[in-house]
Structure formats: structure tokens, C-alpha cells
Write a protein that holds these residues in place. Structure first.
Motif, PDB file in Angstrom:
ATOM      1  N   LEU A 202       6.038   3.699  -7.672  1.00  0.00           N
ATOM      2  CA  LEU A 202       5.919   4.314  -6.347  1.00  0.00           C
ATOM      3  C   LEU A 202       5.224   5.672  -6.409  1.00  0.00           C
ATOM      4  O   LEU A 202       4.481   6.041  -5.501  1.00  0.00           O
ATOM      5  N   ALA A 203       5.439   6.419  -7.505  1.00  0.00           N
ATOM      6  CA  ALA A 203       4.786   7.725  -7.633  1.00  0.00           C
ATOM      7  C   ALA A 203       3.270   7.572  -7.740  1.00  0.00           C
ATOM      8  O   ALA A 203       2.514   8.395  -7.213  1.00  0.00           O
ATOM      9  N   VAL A 204       2.804   6.514  -8.406  1.00  0.00           N
ATOM     10  CA  VAL A 204       1.370   6.255  -8.538  1.00  0.00           C
ATOM     11  C   VAL A 204       0.766   5.844  -7.196  1.00  0.00           C
ATOM     12  O   VAL A 204      -0.261   6.378  -6.758  1.00  0.00           O
ATOM     13  N   VAL A 205       1.408   4.885  -6.534  1.00  0.00           N
ATOM     14  CA  VAL A 205       0.845   4.367  -5.287  1.00  0.00           C
ATOM     15  C   VAL A 205       0.827   5.444  -4.204  1.00  0.00           C
ATOM     16  O   VAL A 205      -0.027   5.441  -3.310  1.00  0.00           O
ATOM     17  N   ALA A 206       1.736   6.411  -4.295  1.00  0.00           N
ATOM     18  CA  ALA A 206       1.769   7.500  -3.309  1.00  0.00           C
ATOM     19  C   ALA A 206       0.538   8.384  -3.397  1.00  0.00           C
ATOM     20  O   ALA A 206       0.184   9.061  -2.428  1.00  0.00           O
ATOM     21  N   GLN A 207      -0.138   8.391  -4.552  1.00  0.00           N
ATOM     22  CA  GLN A 207      -1.307   9.252  -4.729  1.00  0.00           C
ATOM     23  C   GLN A 207      -2.592   8.630  -4.197  1.00  0.00           C
ATOM     24  O   GLN A 207      -3.567   9.338  -3.964  1.00  0.00           O
ATOM     25  N   ILE A 208      -2.597   7.320  -4.009  1.00  0.00           N
ATOM     26  CA  ILE A 208      -3.866   6.651  -3.719  1.00  0.00           C
ATOM     27  C   ILE A 208      -3.870   5.884  -2.402  1.00  0.00           C
ATOM     28  O   ILE A 208      -4.918   5.535  -1.880  1.00  0.00           O
ATOM     29  N   SER A 209      -2.680   5.634  -1.841  1.00  0.00           N
ATOM     30  CA  SER A 209      -2.579   4.780  -0.656  1.00  0.00           C
ATOM     31  C   SER A 209      -2.483   5.575   0.628  1.00  0.00           C
ATOM     32  O   SER A 209      -2.059   6.731   0.647  1.00  0.00           O
ATOM     33  N   ASP A 210      -2.865   4.919   1.725  1.00  0.00           N
ATOM     34  CA  ASP A 210      -2.644   5.446   3.071  1.00  0.00           C
ATOM     35  C   ASP A 210      -1.328   4.903   3.638  1.00  0.00           C
ATOM     36  O   ASP A 210      -0.584   5.620   4.295  1.00  0.00           O
ATOM     37  N   ASP A 211      -1.078   3.615   3.381  1.00  0.00           N
ATOM     38  CA  ASP A 211       0.156   2.959   3.815  1.00  0.00           C
ATOM     39  C   ASP A 211       0.772   2.235   2.622  1.00  0.00           C
ATOM     40  O   ASP A 211       0.085   1.920   1.638  1.00  0.00           O
ATOM     41  N   ILE A 212       2.063   1.937   2.719  1.00  0.00           N
ATOM     42  CA  ILE A 212       2.783   1.240   1.653  1.00  0.00           C
ATOM     43  C   ILE A 212       3.609   0.115   2.269  1.00  0.00           C
ATOM     44  O   ILE A 212       4.260   0.295   3.295  1.00  0.00           O
ATOM     45  N   MET A 213       3.557  -1.056   1.625  1.00  0.00           N
ATOM     46  CA  MET A 213       4.446  -2.158   1.972  1.00  0.00           C
ATOM     47  C   MET A 213       5.373  -2.410   0.786  1.00  0.00           C
ATOM     48  O   MET A 213       4.912  -2.614  -0.335  1.00  0.00           O
ATOM     49  N   VAL A 214       6.669  -2.355   1.030  1.00  0.00           N
ATOM     50  CA  VAL A 214       7.674  -2.622  -0.005  1.00  0.00           C
ATOM     51  C   VAL A 214       8.110  -4.074   0.114  1.00  0.00           C
ATOM     52  O   VAL A 214       8.466  -4.537   1.200  1.00  0.00           O
ATOM     53  N   LEU A 215       8.075  -4.794  -1.018  1.00  0.00           N
ATOM     54  CA  LEU A 215       8.385  -6.215  -1.030  1.00  0.00           C
ATOM     55  C   LEU A 215       9.556  -6.495  -1.962  1.00  0.00           C
ATOM     56  O   LEU A 215       9.749  -5.811  -2.968  1.00  0.00           O
ATOM     57  N   ARG A 216      10.317  -7.540  -1.617  1.00  0.00           N
ATOM     58  CA  ARG A 216      11.386  -8.008  -2.497  1.00  0.00           C
ATOM     59  C   ARG A 216      11.663  -9.478  -2.199  1.00  0.00           C
ATOM     60  O   ARG A 216      11.789  -9.864  -1.036  1.00  0.00           O
ATOM     61  N   TYR A 217      11.719 -10.283  -3.249  1.00  0.00           N
ATOM     62  CA  TYR A 217      11.971 -11.721  -3.117  1.00  0.00           C
ATOM     63  C   TYR A 217      10.998 -12.392  -2.145  1.00  0.00           C
ATOM     64  O   TYR A 217      11.356 -13.303  -1.400  1.00  0.00           O
TER      65      TYR A 217
END
Length: 543
Positions: free
Chosen positions: A220-235
Motif C-alpha cells: 500500500l505504501a508503494v501504490v500510494a506514491q504512484i496512483s490517483d485512485d486505489i481499489m482494495v480487493l479481497r477474495y
């Protein structure tokens, strides 16, 4: 701005083959929807098996490993690409939509020059002439900060570093001027100092070319540096979807909050109250070709404590482990274990010397025989060291499974039937079966998502407390060092540049390399990458 990619109610299924049961269909992505505009980056994050890569590959209308897209739409510029025939999809892949894999080393042909491979798809799709494609590649080599861009393409894959190869793969994806790139864990296998350069290069290239991107990761720390939006997925389902700021600063779901907060607390180091279990004195080591890889290394590990060995790729961390295990006997220097000299070469060590030092590998997948059950994998050292067979061996295997918090229901499963975290637990049980006193842990959590990795670390710490185990933990993750270490050894180009208790080793004043290493660790902070890069430029200008 219109949406470039719109995914609507995506459903993906695969066939499962449970042992002793008829095949059955399972849903691996269930009802996922999202939008992505040109020039924007959407981060897909979640644990192993969450469906991240499967969703990313759906943007190429591709189902990996027998997966089949059975419902929903994947709209590229308003056109659903799923109903297109094979010829229509072939026109999209490698031209309008490109893919950057996790392992660049496995994606390049070692027999061909990098430049030829970077332009291959662009020329094959007749998007540019060979000369035009070479000019485009040269431009991208410059944008991505590759060394000597004019001649970089003349090199073969083995002639460049892992970080350079990952950037070359990004150049390959960007060469055709695609509208969308799918980045599948492109920095997971890289050390932090290399990772920051690759992240910066990817972000700069996206801004320069105005390409949209799906960025898949479990960090999550990496994706926070490069993304505009985030989708969290599970199962296979969407847990949370929002802007980077909302996900990082105000997560709504418990699972997202757990991802944000994982490994935030550092372990207090234990005072050294015993003599050294392992002592290394003035060790030098070299390969058969005479290339020297370790230079005058001296350190020690007290009984019941953890030494973290950190450094970038090529620093000598894993080579040090090979020397300790006897796989690479030192050219000179001494190694003693529990006050007695340790036989340098593995082939000459006694069974007792072999038993007392065990190894947990980075990739549990490749460290296990896929045709052996958990019973066989854990049971082998029980037979080798203790002579156990039959019911006695099975009973001990079950005890070890309970010890690693898996239970006896896994005893007859094969590695393919285990998750990544379960495989690593079995690898730990195999090491424990020998009743060792020292375990070398070679990046055992680097391929795992944060919550599973956190569970493995807690397990190792509990086992250490119960059995007074000593660990040498090889890692490039400073967060892990803070979480588990008592002492720290920092290596750089085969030399030990810093060694001591964690409180001293991770406190200033720092040598230049340790300072760089610590500053390169991604933080859960929006704008961290830009701040670090700005600081680097200012420091460089000052010098």
C-alpha cells in the motif's frame, strides 16, 4: 475527460480440481466495476488470491491459468473488447494495451539484445518502422533514466541490473504508444534503493506519455506514491474504492484499516545477555572465477536473538548465508558455532552440524517438491535426523503443523493446494523439524502480502521465544527490521558498513549508504516519493 477503460460487473471463473473430488467451477472475481481516465493510475491492492492480476489481465481480454471471463464488460474507449474475436484482440494486445510483468528477467529472451526486444511488438503491429521504433526506444531509455541510453539497447539481459531490466520492460510496454499499461507487481522483487528509482521512472514516463495505468501490488505504501485512485480487493470482491487520500487517511472498511496499520509497531530489542551462538571473524569469500564477493566481514549472533542483514541486491546478504551454511566455503577467516569451529564446507559437516543450522528460503514454491505432500515435506528431516518412520513420524508432523498454527487437516495436501502464506508456514515447520538452534531466513516474506507477512513474522517471534531460537533475517525491508530485529548488519558491495544493536544501527549519525537505504523505504504518506526525489536533487546540487 471520457473514460478510457470502464469495467462493469466483471465476473471471472476457473475450474478447481480438489483431490478425490470431481472438478468444480469457482468464482475468482465477482462483480467488480471501476473506471479509468487517460493519464490516470488506478492501484489494485489486496492479498494473494484477491484477484488483482486476474482483473488486470482482463483489460487484455485474457484469462490466465484456465480462468474464463464469464460475465460483465471491459470497455476500451466505449467498445466492449470481450466479444471481439481472436484477430480483434490480437490487434489490441501489445498495441493499445500492454503488460509489464513482475519478473523482467523471465520476460526477456537472454539470446537477443534488449533494443531488438523493446521494439519487437511495435514493429510487428506495423505501428512504426524499425527506425522509428528505435528512435522511440531511445527517447524512452532517456525518460526512464537508463544509463548510456544511446548504447543501452545493444546490451543483453544478463548485462544489466534487475532495476534496469524492469525499466527496459517498461520501455517495451511504452514503445507502441499504448493507451493503457497493466503493471503487475513491477517492483516487488527489487531492493528499496532500486525500487525508488524504478517508481520514479514509471511515474515520470506515465506523465510524459499521458498513458493510463493499472498498478497491481500488495504494498500500500508503494501504490500510494504512484496512483490517483486505489481499489482494495479481497477474495475476488471489491472491499473499498476511492482516492489515494481517502484510502490512506480515512479508510472505511476494517480490512483496509488493517492494511494501512500493519507493522506500525517496532519490537523492542533484547539486551545481549549471553555469549555469541554464531561468530564470524574476518571472512572473505570468492566465486570459482576468482571474483571476490565478501570482504573482511565480522559479526556475531547471540543465542535467542535476531540479527537482520540488510542491503541492496548484490550487497552480499545471500552470499553471507551461503558461507554460513557451507554452500560457499570462505577463502579465509573463521566461523565458530557455540564456541567451536564450524566446518567450512557443507559436504564435510557432520549430521549434528547440519541439524543445528537450518534455512528458510525466499520462495517456498521453488523450495518444495510439488509431487510431495505436506507429510512428506516435513517428514523428511524427521527421518534424516531422528530416524522416525510410520506412525511416529506422522504424529510428529501433526505436532509441527499445530506449532505453526495450521492444524492436521493439511497433512495430505500438496503445495499447489496451499496459499502463499501456508507454503511458507510449511517451510518453517520443515526447518523446525530438525530442532535447530539457528535459522537463516532469506527474505521469507518478500513475496507475501502485508497481512500474511505480518502473521509469518509473529509466528517466527513466538517460536523464537518458545525455543530460544536464533535468527539471521536477510531482508531489504526496513519495516521488517524494526519489527523483529535485536541487532542489524548493513552490507554494501560485499562489505559490512554498519553493525550493532538495532537502536544504534538505525539511529544517526549514518554513513552515506545507510542514510540512502533508510530514506528509500516507502512511507504511508501521500507525496513521499516527490519529497524524497526533491531532497536528492538538492543534496546532489549541493555536492
Amino acid at each position: 475527460m471520457p473514460e478510457l477503460l470502464s469495467v462493469r460487473d466483471l465476473k471471472i471463473e476457473a475450474t478447481s480440481y480438489p483431490p478425490g473430488e470431481p472438478p468444480k467451477r469457482v468464482t475468482i472475481v465477482d462483480g467488480v466495476s471501476f473506471d479509468l481516465k487517460k493519464g490516470k493510475v488506478l492501484g489494485l491492492i489486496g492479498e494473494s488470491g484477491a484477484g488483482k492480476s486476474t482483473i488486470g489481465l482482463s483489460a487484455l481480454a485474457y484469462g490466465r491459468g484456465g480462468a474464463e471471463i464469464t460475465g460483465g464488460q471491459v470497455l476500451l474507449d466505449g467498445v466492449d473488447i470481450l466479444p471481439l474475436g481472436k484477430s480483434g484482440i490480437r490487434k489490441i494486445r501489445g498495441a493499445r494495451v500492454c503488460y509489464v510483468a513482475q519478473s523482467a528477467a523471465a520476460a526477456f529472451n537472454p539470446a537477443h539484445r534488449l533494443g531488438d526486444q523493446v521494439i519487437e511488438a511495435t514493429v510487428k503491429h506495423r505501428l512504426m518502422t524499425k527506425d522509428e521504433a528505435r528512435k522511440r526506444a531511445l527517447y524512452l531509455f532517456r525518460v526512464l533514466g537508463l544509463p548510456n541510453p544511446e548504447t543501452f539497447g545493444e546490451r543483453y539481459p544478463h548485462q544489466v541490473s534487475g532495476g534496469q531490466l524492469q525499466r527496459a520492460m517498461t520501455a517495451m510496454a511504452l514503445c507502441s504508444n499504448p493507451e493503457l499499461i497493466v503493471f503487475d507487481e513491477p517492483t516487488t522483487a527489487l531492493d528499496v534503493t532500486t525500487q525508488i528509482d524504478v517508481l520514479a521512472a514509471i511515474k515520470h514516463a506515465i506523465e510524459e506519455t499521458h498513458t493510463a495505468a493499472l498498478y497491481i501490488t500488495h504494498d500500500l505504501a508503494v501504490v500510494a506514491q504512484i496512483s490517483d485512485d486505489i481499489m482494495v480487493l479481497r477474495y475476488g470482491k471489491q472491499v473499498e474504492y476511492g482516492s489515494v487520500q481517502q484510502i490512506i487517511e480515512a479508510p472505511r472498511q476494517d480490512y483496509t484499516r488493517a492494511l494501512v496499520n500493519v507493522r506500525q509497531i517496532a519490537r523492542e530489542e533484547t539486551a545481549d545477555q549471553s555469549g555469541a551462538l554464531l561468530k564470524i571473524e574476518n571472512i572473505n569469500a570468492q566465486y570459482s572465477n576468482g571474483f571476490k564477493v565478501l570482504h573482511d566481514v565480522s559479526l556475531h549472533v547471540p543465542k535467542g536473538q535476531t540479527l537482520a542483514v540488510v542491503g541492496e541486491s548484490g550487497s552480499g546478504k545471500s552470499t553471507l548465508a551461503r558461507v554460513i551454511t557451507g554452500l560457499l566455503p570462505p577463502s579465509d577467516g573463521r566461523i565458530s558455532f557455540d564456541g567451536k569451529p564450524l566446518t567450512p564446507a557443507l559436504k564435510n559437516r557432520s549430521r549434528e552440524e547440519l541439524r543445528r543450522i537450518q534455512l528458510i528460503y525466499q520462495m517456498a514454491d521453488t523450495a518444495m517438491n510439488p509431487r510431495q505432500t505436506v507429510r512428506d515435506i516435513i517428514g523428511r528431516p524427521l527421518t534424516f535426523y531422528d530416524g522416525l518412520h510410520g506412525a511416529a513420524k506422522t504424529a510428529r508432523v501433526k505436532e509441527l503443523l499445530d506449532q505453526i498454527e495450521m492444524g492436521t487437516g493439511f497433512v495430505d495436501r500438496y503445495p499447489a493446494e496451499l496459499s502463499g502464506g501456508q507454503k511458507q508456514r510449511v517451510a518453517i515447520a520443515r526447518a523446525l523439524a530438525a530442532k535447530p538452534e539457528l535459522i537463516l531466513c532469506d527474505e521469507p516474506t518478500s513475496a507475501l502480502d502485508p497481512l500474511v507477512a505480518d502473521g509469518i513474522l509473529k509466528l517466527l517471534l513466538r517460536l523464537q521465544k518458545e525455543a530460544q531460537l536464533s535468527y539471521i533475517f536477510i531482508t531489504h525491508d526496513i519495516a521488517i527490521v524494526r519489527a523483529i530485529a535485536d541487532s542489524v548488519a548493513v552490507m554494501h558491495r560485499g562489505k559490512l558498513v554498519r553493525f550493532g544493536p538495532k537502536s544504534q544501527a538505525l539511529s544517526p549519525p549514518f554513513d552515506d549508504y545507510t542514510d540512502l537505504l533508510l530514506k528509500s523505504v516507502p512511507e504511508m504518506e501521500i507525496g513521499w516519493l516527490e519529497r524524497v526525489l526533491t531532497t536528492r536533487k538538492m543534496e546532489s546540487a549541493g555536492n
